[in-house]
Design an enzyme around this catalytic site. Structure first.
Site, PDB file in Angstrom:
ATOM      1  N   THR A 125      19.066  47.244  32.919  1.00  0.00           N
ATOM      2  CA  THR A 125      20.150  46.424  33.458  1.00  0.00           C
ATOM      3  C   THR A 125      20.637  45.394  32.444  1.00  0.00           C
ATOM      4  O   THR A 125      19.849  44.958  31.587  1.00  0.00           O
ATOM      5  CB  THR A 125      19.659  45.693  34.741  1.00  0.00           C
ATOM      6  OG1 THR A 125      20.551  44.626  35.058  1.00  0.00           O
ATOM      7  CG2 THR A 125      18.279  45.077  34.557  1.00  0.00           C
ATOM      8  N   ASP A 126      21.877  44.957  32.603  1.00  0.00           N
ATOM      9  CA  ASP A 126      22.387  43.892  31.720  1.00  0.00           C
ATOM     10  C   ASP A 126      21.726  42.556  32.023  1.00  0.00           C
ATOM     11  O   ASP A 126      21.892  41.593  31.268  1.00  0.00           O
ATOM     12  CB  ASP A 126      23.921  43.786  31.810  1.00  0.00           C
ATOM     13  CG  ASP A 126      24.434  43.312  33.164  1.00  0.00           C
ATOM     14  OD1 ASP A 126      23.649  43.257  34.128  1.00  0.00           O
ATOM     15  OD2 ASP A 126      25.642  42.996  33.255  1.00  0.00           O
ATOM     16  N   GLU A 127      20.972  42.481  33.148  1.00  0.00           N
ATOM     17  CA  GLU A 127      20.328  41.205  33.497  1.00  0.00           C
ATOM     18  C   GLU A 127      19.243  40.832  32.499  1.00  0.00           C
ATOM     19  O   GLU A 127      18.798  39.685  32.454  1.00  0.00           O
ATOM     20  CB  GLU A 127      19.773  41.260  34.922  1.00  0.00           C
ATOM     21  CG  GLU A 127      20.878  41.516  35.914  1.00  0.00           C
ATOM     22  CD  GLU A 127      20.555  41.148  37.353  1.00  0.00           C
ATOM     23  OE1 GLU A 127      19.664  40.327  37.581  1.00  0.00           O
ATOM     24  OE2 GLU A 127      21.212  41.720  38.238  1.00  0.00           O
ATOM     25  N   TYR A 150      12.815  39.621  38.978  1.00  0.00           N
ATOM     26  CA  TYR A 150      13.437  40.936  38.831  1.00  0.00           C
ATOM     27  C   TYR A 150      13.840  41.197  37.383  1.00  0.00           C
ATOM     28  O   TYR A 150      13.449  42.203  36.784  1.00  0.00           O
ATOM     29  CB  TYR A 150      14.668  41.061  39.755  1.00  0.00           C
ATOM     30  CG  TYR A 150      15.528  42.264  39.408  1.00  0.00           C
ATOM     31  CD1 TYR A 150      15.074  43.558  39.671  1.00  0.00           C
ATOM     32  CD2 TYR A 150      16.772  42.105  38.792  1.00  0.00           C
ATOM     33  CE1 TYR A 150      15.847  44.670  39.326  1.00  0.00           C
ATOM     34  CE2 TYR A 150      17.546  43.207  38.452  1.00  0.00           C
ATOM     35  CZ  TYR A 150      17.082  44.481  38.717  1.00  0.00           C
ATOM     36  OH  TYR A 150      17.836  45.578  38.370  1.00  0.00           O
ATOM     37  N   LYS A 154      12.334  43.911  34.658  1.00  0.00           N
ATOM     38  CA  LYS A 154      13.161  44.963  34.045  1.00  0.00           C
ATOM     39  C   LYS A 154      13.137  44.837  32.518  1.00  0.00           C
ATOM     40  O   LYS A 154      13.168  45.849  31.816  1.00  0.00           O
ATOM     41  CB  LYS A 154      14.602  44.881  34.564  1.00  0.00           C
ATOM     42  CG  LYS A 154      14.799  45.257  36.015  1.00  0.00           C
ATOM     43  CD  LYS A 154      14.417  46.695  36.351  1.00  0.00           C
ATOM     44  CE  LYS A 154      15.373  47.715  35.788  1.00  0.00           C
ATOM     45  NZ  LYS A 154      15.051  49.097  36.264  1.00  0.00           N
TER      46      LYS A 154
HETATM   47  P1  NAD Z   1      17.883  50.656  45.241  1.00  0.00           P
HETATM   48  O1  NAD Z   1      17.083  49.452  45.620  1.00  0.00           O
HETATM   49  O2  NAD Z   1      19.086  51.018  46.035  1.00  0.00           O
HETATM   50  O3  NAD Z   1      16.942  51.955  45.223  1.00  0.00           O
HETATM   51  C1  NAD Z   1      15.659  51.949  44.686  1.00  0.00           C
HETATM   52  C2  NAD Z   1      15.004  53.269  45.057  1.00  0.00           C
HETATM   53  O4  NAD Z   1      13.689  53.300  44.458  1.00  0.00           O
HETATM   54  C3  NAD Z   1      14.784  53.440  46.564  1.00  0.00           C
HETATM   55  O5  NAD Z   1      15.104  54.749  46.953  1.00  0.00           O
HETATM   56  C4  NAD Z   1      13.306  53.167  46.754  1.00  0.00           C
HETATM   57  O6  NAD Z   1      12.732  53.832  47.876  1.00  0.00           O
HETATM   58  C5  NAD Z   1      12.741  53.673  45.439  1.00  0.00           C
HETATM   59  N1  NAD Z   1      11.455  53.047  45.086  1.00  0.00           N
HETATM   60  C6  NAD Z   1      11.168  51.727  45.073  1.00  0.00           C
HETATM   61  N2  NAD Z   1       9.873  51.535  44.731  1.00  0.00           N
HETATM   62  C7  NAD Z   1       9.349  52.777  44.491  1.00  0.00           C
HETATM   63  C8  NAD Z   1       8.070  53.233  44.084  1.00  0.00           C
HETATM   64  N3  NAD Z   1       7.052  52.380  43.862  1.00  0.00           N
HETATM   65  N4  NAD Z   1       7.884  54.561  43.944  1.00  0.00           N
HETATM   66  C9  NAD Z   1       8.903  55.452  44.164  1.00  0.00           C
HETATM   67  N5  NAD Z   1      10.124  55.060  44.576  1.00  0.00           N
HETATM   68  C10 NAD Z   1      10.352  53.737  44.723  1.00  0.00           C
HETATM   69  O7  NAD Z   1      18.238  50.419  43.708  1.00  0.00           O
HETATM   70  P2  NAD Z   1      19.567  50.781  42.908  1.00  0.00           P
HETATM   71  O8  NAD Z   1      20.552  49.678  43.103  1.00  0.00           O
HETATM   72  O9  NAD Z   1      19.948  52.181  43.216  1.00  0.00           O
HETATM   73  O10 NAD Z   1      19.036  50.667  41.396  1.00  0.00           O
HETATM   74  C11 NAD Z   1      18.471  51.801  40.740  1.00  0.00           C
HETATM   75  C12 NAD Z   1      18.072  51.401  39.340  1.00  0.00           C
HETATM   76  O11 NAD Z   1      19.203  50.915  38.623  1.00  0.00           O
HETATM   77  C13 NAD Z   1      17.035  50.283  39.274  1.00  0.00           C
HETATM   78  O12 NAD Z   1      16.136  50.571  38.229  1.00  0.00           O
HETATM   79  C14 NAD Z   1      17.854  49.049  38.934  1.00  0.00           C
HETATM   80  O13 NAD Z   1      17.081  48.084  38.235  1.00  0.00           O
HETATM   81  C15 NAD Z   1      18.926  49.642  38.061  1.00  0.00           C
HETATM   82  N6  NAD Z   1      20.201  48.919  38.021  1.00  0.00           N
HETATM   83  C16 NAD Z   1      20.825  48.581  39.172  1.00  0.00           C
HETATM   84  C17 NAD Z   1      22.055  47.939  39.135  1.00  0.00           C
HETATM   85  C18 NAD Z   1      22.790  47.583  40.409  1.00  0.00           C
HETATM   86  O14 NAD Z   1      23.842  46.965  40.341  1.00  0.00           O
HETATM   87  N7  NAD Z   1      22.325  47.984  41.594  1.00  0.00           N
HETATM   88  C19 NAD Z   1      22.629  47.613  37.895  1.00  0.00           C
HETATM   89  C20 NAD Z   1      21.955  47.972  36.724  1.00  0.00           C
HETATM   90  C21 NAD Z   1      20.739  48.630  36.800  1.00  0.00           C
HETATM   91  P1  TYD Z   2      23.819  40.541  43.659  1.00  0.00           P
HETATM   92  O1  TYD Z   2      24.676  41.564  44.301  1.00  0.00           O
HETATM   93  O2  TYD Z   2      22.554  40.137  44.340  1.00  0.00           O
HETATM   94  O3  TYD Z   2      23.553  41.033  42.174  1.00  0.00           O
HETATM   95  P2  TYD Z   2      22.879  40.246  40.913  1.00  0.00           P
HETATM   96  O4  TYD Z   2      22.333  38.954  41.357  1.00  0.00           O
HETATM   97  O5  TYD Z   2      21.811  41.209  40.521  1.00  0.00           O
HETATM   98  O6  TYD Z   2      23.975  40.102  39.925  1.00  0.00           O
HETATM   99  O7  TYD Z   2      24.692  39.220  43.460  1.00  0.00           O
HETATM  100  C1  TYD Z   2      25.888  39.262  42.721  1.00  0.00           C
HETATM  101  C2  TYD Z   2      26.435  37.845  42.668  1.00  0.00           C
HETATM  102  O8  TYD Z   2      26.789  37.424  43.978  1.00  0.00           O
HETATM  103  C3  TYD Z   2      25.412  36.831  42.171  1.00  0.00           C
HETATM  104  O9  TYD Z   2      26.078  35.854  41.382  1.00  0.00           O
HETATM  105  C4  TYD Z   2      24.890  36.195  43.447  1.00  0.00           C
HETATM  106  C5  TYD Z   2      26.095  36.221  44.373  1.00  0.00           C
HETATM  107  N1  TYD Z   2      25.782  36.350  45.819  1.00  0.00           N
HETATM  108  C6  TYD Z   2      26.331  35.420  46.722  1.00  0.00           C
HETATM  109  O10 TYD Z   2      27.066  34.486  46.351  1.00  0.00           O
HETATM  110  N2  TYD Z   2      26.020  35.560  48.047  1.00  0.00           N
HETATM  111  C7  TYD Z   2      25.196  36.541  48.497  1.00  0.00           C
HETATM  112  O11 TYD Z   2      24.931  36.599  49.735  1.00  0.00           O
HETATM  113  C8  TYD Z   2      24.669  37.497  47.558  1.00  0.00           C
HETATM  114  C9  TYD Z   2      23.779  38.622  48.005  1.00  0.00           C
HETATM  115  C10 TYD Z   2      25.007  37.359  46.236  1.00  0.00           C
END
Ligand code: NAD
Ligand code: TYD
Length: 336
Positions: A125-127, A150, A154
């Site tokens: 992630t970019d985080e 988190y 990562k």
């Molecule tokens: P999500 O929370 O929607 O899904 C996570 C999945 O992993 C779920 O299906 C869960 O059941 C499974 N899981 C969790 N713990 C597990 C374990 N111990 N064993 C097997 N399965 C397990 O997450 P997402 O938003 O789809 O993110 C997927 C990946 O992308 C993550 O690695 C996250 O860090 C990365 N990512 C997410 C974003 C975003 O904006 N959501 C951005 C950049 C990177």
């Molecule tokens: P989020 O979707 O949790 O992603 P991330 O923190 O991983 O970037 O949040 C995106 C942005 O929105 C972040 O600046 C936090 C803000 N946010 C709110 O202001 N209210 C909310 O209820 C949530 C979930 C996020």
């Protein structure tokens, strides 16, 4: 090509599974997922009965299980999505985040290094770059500066994955994506939470002044980017995947309200997130130069499609709301 996808029942993992099954007729997919609160097999009903798809219910921290999946399924490529993915939950309860994101990644890497793989792709992630002052943008060499359990977990798993290339010559690639949005997004994250609350005329909780900036990436653009890295990117390399769409949170929420025909008065300022990163920003130049990938979806079109998906799937939303989400919502928002 046989893919072992971890976390394939989550938001991005399920989009990746659906994309591969749709676009690669000879591909097979094994999905290893623990089905935590975020894992939902309803996200995969379109592929569940396809003979090319196999679901394994299990934990990536379970060494015996991971070894046996690797041995029996003999994947060509591992695509590692499984993670605890939410910053607020990682602040409320860091233990599962550390367990899955660090120990789980380590367990997979260890199992992978004893099996011949064409690629182990780690989804980061970019985080990991932390908050970045304007007008700077992170390239792949930008230093790590993490704020939450988190992002720290990562960052650790991202570095661990790279170390398996350097030390053991496991063909690892890493992608670091910006904030995703799209259909099937669990409503704990900003965009789906605001859509579902606004649809129910509930208050929209804005952390702090709402001027935090995120770069928004449509989920299918992210999944195409991951495939581009696996197919054309180099092992041992890291690739940013961003949406070229930086917006302050308040602007995102206003656009959601406008699209739904709801008043701005639904927005409610609440106590800020501890350690809240102000601005994420990254550049895609390397991925575009090496593979030709670019984000295709505009934000307004992607947001419209996302809203339409939530409108068309009230049962999915209702089932998610009836689960443990209610407890999480109470804990995270009651005293803000
Ligand atoms: P999500 O929370 O929607 O899904 C996570 C999945 O992993 C779920 O299906 C869960 O059941 C499974 N899981 C969790 N713990 C597990 C374990 N111990 N064993 C097997 N399965 C397990 O997450 P997402 O938003 O789809 O993110 C997927 C990946 O992308 C993550 O690695 C996250 O860090 C990365 N990512 C997410 C974003 C975003 O904006 N959501 C951005 C950049 C990177
Ligand atoms: P989020 O979707 O949790 O992603 P991330 O923190 O991983 O970037 O949040 C995106 C942005 O929105 C972040 O600046 C936090 C803000 N946010 C709110 O202001 N209210 C909310 O209820 C949530 C979930 C996020």
């Amino acid at each position: 090509m046989k893919y072992l996808v971890t976390g394939g029942a989550g938001f991005i993992g399920s989009a990746f599974v659906r994309l591969v099954m749709r676009t690669q007729p000879s591909a097979r997919v094994v999905n290893l997922d623990k089905l935590t609160y975020a894992g939902n097999l309803e996200n995969l009903t379109s592929v569940a009965s396809d003979a090319r798809y196999t679901f394994v219910h299990g934990d990536i921290c379970d060494k015996t299980l991971v070894d046996s999946v690797m041995r029996e399924q003999k994947p060509d490529v591992v695509v590692h999505f499984a993670a605890e993915s939410h910053v607020d939950r990682s602040i409320l309860s860091p233990a599962p985040v550390i367990e899955t994101n660090l120990i789980g990644t380590f367990t997979l890497l260890e199992a992978a290094r004893h099996h011949g793989l064409q690629r182990f792709h780690h989804v980061s992630t970019d985080e990991v770059y932390g908050s970045i002052d304007s007008p700077h943008e992170a390239d792949e060499d930008y230093p790590f500066h993490t704020s939450s359990p988190y992002s720290a977990s990562k960052a650790g798993s991202d570095l661990l994955a790279q170390s398996y290339f350097t030390t053991y010559k496991l063909p690892v690639s890493v992608s670091r994506a910006s904030n995703n949005y799209g259909p099937y997004h669990f409503p704990e994250k900003l965009i789906p939470l605001m859509i579902s609350n606004a649809m129910q005329d509930k208050p929209l909780p804005i952390y702090g002044d709402g001027m935090q900036i995120r770069d928004w990436l449509y989920v299918d653009d992210h999944c195409r980017g991951i495939l581009a890295v696996i197919e054309q990117g180099r092992a041992g390399e890291v690739y940013n995947i961003g949406g070229n769409c930086s917006l302050p949170n308040i602007e995102v929420v206003k656009r959601i309200l406008k699209a739904l025909g709801k008043p701005d008065s639904l927005m409610q300022t609440v106590k800020d997130r501890p350690g809240h990163d102000r601005r994420y920003a990254l550049t895609n130049t390397k991925l575009t130069r090496e593979t030709g990938w670019e984000p295709q979806m505009t934000f307004d079109e992607g947001l419209q499609q996302t809203i339409e998906w939530y409108r068309a799937n009230p049962e999915w939303v209702a089932r998610v709301f009836s689960g443990e989400y209610r407890n999480f919502y109470e804990t995270n928002y009651a005293n803000r």
